[in-house]
Design a protein around this motif. Sequence first.
Motif, PDB file in Angstrom:
ATOM      1  N   GLU A   8      -9.861   8.498   4.970  1.00  0.00           N
ATOM      2  CA  GLU A   8      -9.501   7.137   5.335  1.00  0.00           C
ATOM      3  C   GLU A   8     -10.120   6.136   4.372  1.00  0.00           C
ATOM      4  OE1 GLU A   8     -10.593   6.545   9.387  1.00  0.00           O
ATOM      5  OE2 GLU A   8      -9.397   8.243  10.063  1.00  0.00           O
ATOM      6  N   GLN A   9     -11.358   6.346   3.987  1.00  0.00           N
ATOM      7  CA  GLN A   9     -12.009   5.428   3.073  1.00  0.00           C
ATOM      8  C   GLN A   9     -11.322   5.458   1.714  1.00  0.00           C
ATOM      9  OE1 GLN A   9     -16.187   5.933   2.559  1.00  0.00           O
ATOM     10  NE2 GLN A   9     -16.376   4.217   1.171  1.00  0.00           N
ATOM     11  N   GLY A  10     -10.824   6.607   1.299  1.00  0.00           N
ATOM     12  CA  GLY A  10     -10.108   6.705   0.036  1.00  0.00           C
ATOM     13  C   GLY A  10      -8.872   5.836   0.007  1.00  0.00           C
ATOM     14  N   GLU A  11      -8.223   5.676   1.156  1.00  0.00           N
ATOM     15  CA  GLU A  11      -7.044   4.833   1.237  1.00  0.00           C
ATOM     16  C   GLU A  11      -7.413   3.364   1.223  1.00  0.00           C
ATOM     17  OE1 GLU A  11      -4.917   6.084   4.672  1.00  0.00           O
ATOM     18  OE2 GLU A  11      -4.593   8.089   3.893  1.00  0.00           O
ATOM     19  N   ILE A  12      -8.541   2.999   1.836  1.00  0.00           N
ATOM     20  CA  ILE A  12      -8.956   1.607   1.900  1.00  0.00           C
ATOM     21  C   ILE A  12      -9.498   1.149   0.554  1.00  0.00           C
ATOM     22  CG2 ILE A  12     -10.568   0.006   2.978  1.00  0.00           C
ATOM     23  CD1 ILE A  12     -10.403   1.788   5.485  1.00  0.00           C
ATOM     24  N   PHE A  13     -10.338   1.953  -0.068  1.00  0.00           N
ATOM     25  CA  PHE A  13     -10.926   1.629  -1.358  1.00  0.00           C
ATOM     26  C   PHE A  13     -10.402   2.607  -2.399  1.00  0.00           C
ATOM     27  CE2 PHE A  13     -14.209   0.291   1.708  1.00  0.00           C
ATOM     28  CZ  PHE A  13     -14.227  -1.063   1.408  1.00  0.00           C
ATOM     29  N   PRO A  14      -9.444   2.192  -3.222  1.00  0.00           N
ATOM     30  CA  PRO A  14      -8.908   3.130  -4.219  1.00  0.00           C
ATOM     31  C   PRO A  14      -9.978   3.509  -5.238  1.00  0.00           C
ATOM     32  CG  PRO A  14      -8.115   0.910  -4.633  1.00  0.00           C
ATOM     33  CD  PRO A  14      -8.857   0.869  -3.331  1.00  0.00           C
ATOM     34  N   THR A  15      -9.941   4.755  -5.682  1.00  0.00           N
ATOM     35  CA  THR A  15     -10.891   5.204  -6.692  1.00  0.00           C
ATOM     36  C   THR A  15     -10.205   5.455  -8.028  1.00  0.00           C
ATOM     37  OG1 THR A  15     -10.622   7.491  -6.002  1.00  0.00           O
ATOM     38  CG2 THR A  15     -12.427   6.253  -4.992  1.00  0.00           C
ATOM     39  N   ARG A  16      -8.877   5.364  -8.063  1.00  0.00           N
ATOM     40  CA  ARG A  16      -8.135   5.562  -9.301  1.00  0.00           C
ATOM     41  C   ARG A  16      -6.875   4.708  -9.254  1.00  0.00           C
ATOM     42  NH1 ARG A  16      -7.066   9.556 -13.448  1.00  0.00           N
ATOM     43  NH2 ARG A  16      -4.851   9.610 -13.841  1.00  0.00           N
ATOM     44  N   LEU A  17      -6.610   4.010 -10.355  1.00  0.00           N
ATOM     45  CA  LEU A  17      -5.445   3.136 -10.411  1.00  0.00           C
ATOM     46  C   LEU A  17      -4.899   3.139 -11.831  1.00  0.00           C
ATOM     47  CD1 LEU A  17      -3.736   1.102  -8.825  1.00  0.00           C
ATOM     48  CD2 LEU A  17      -5.340  -0.654  -9.520  1.00  0.00           C
ATOM     49  N   LYS A  18      -3.597   3.366 -11.957  1.00  0.00           N
ATOM     50  CA  LYS A  18      -2.947   3.365 -13.261  1.00  0.00           C
ATOM     51  C   LYS A  18      -1.887   2.269 -13.273  1.00  0.00           C
ATOM     52  CE  LYS A  18      -0.840   6.326 -16.697  1.00  0.00           C
ATOM     53  NZ  LYS A  18      -0.489   7.690 -17.044  1.00  0.00           N
ATOM     54  N   LEU A  19      -1.982   1.364 -14.222  1.00  0.00           N
ATOM     55  CA  LEU A  19      -1.062   0.244 -14.345  1.00  0.00           C
ATOM     56  C   LEU A  19      -0.327   0.324 -15.669  1.00  0.00           C
ATOM     57  CD1 LEU A  19      -3.501  -2.552 -13.167  1.00  0.00           C
ATOM     58  CD2 LEU A  19      -1.782  -1.383 -11.793  1.00  0.00           C
ATOM     59  N   ARG A  20       0.874  -0.247 -15.696  1.00  0.00           N
ATOM     60  CA  ARG A  20       1.662  -0.274 -16.937  1.00  0.00           C
ATOM     61  C   ARG A  20       2.261  -1.658 -17.122  1.00  0.00           C
ATOM     62  NH1 ARG A  20       4.887   5.079 -15.468  1.00  0.00           N
ATOM     63  NH2 ARG A  20       3.176   6.520 -15.737  1.00  0.00           N
TER      64      ARG A  20
END
Length: 86
Positions: A6-18
């Motif tokens: 649940e915490q992983g969903e609230i606080f993202p630990t990986r994000l890829k943007l383009r």
Amino acid sequence: MSSADEQGEIFPTRLKLRRIDPERNMRRFYLMQVQPDLFGGASLIREWGRIGNRGRVLVEHHADEGEAATALLNMARAKGRRGYGS
């Protein structure tokens, strides 16, 4: 579902943007990842550059994972204003 999931969903630990704009020949990426370090803190690892090439890397050290996740979200918000998206 465990509390860690649940915490992983609230606080993202990986994000890829383009950011892709064919008219300006622009094809960029921005990757951010939170990882725990050996001293009880956390690091925000940021990598950016042109899609298909090696990017630049910057590592920011933070006191804990929550602080690093907050920095990730602030950076994602700033990149969103500049035209980056998922």
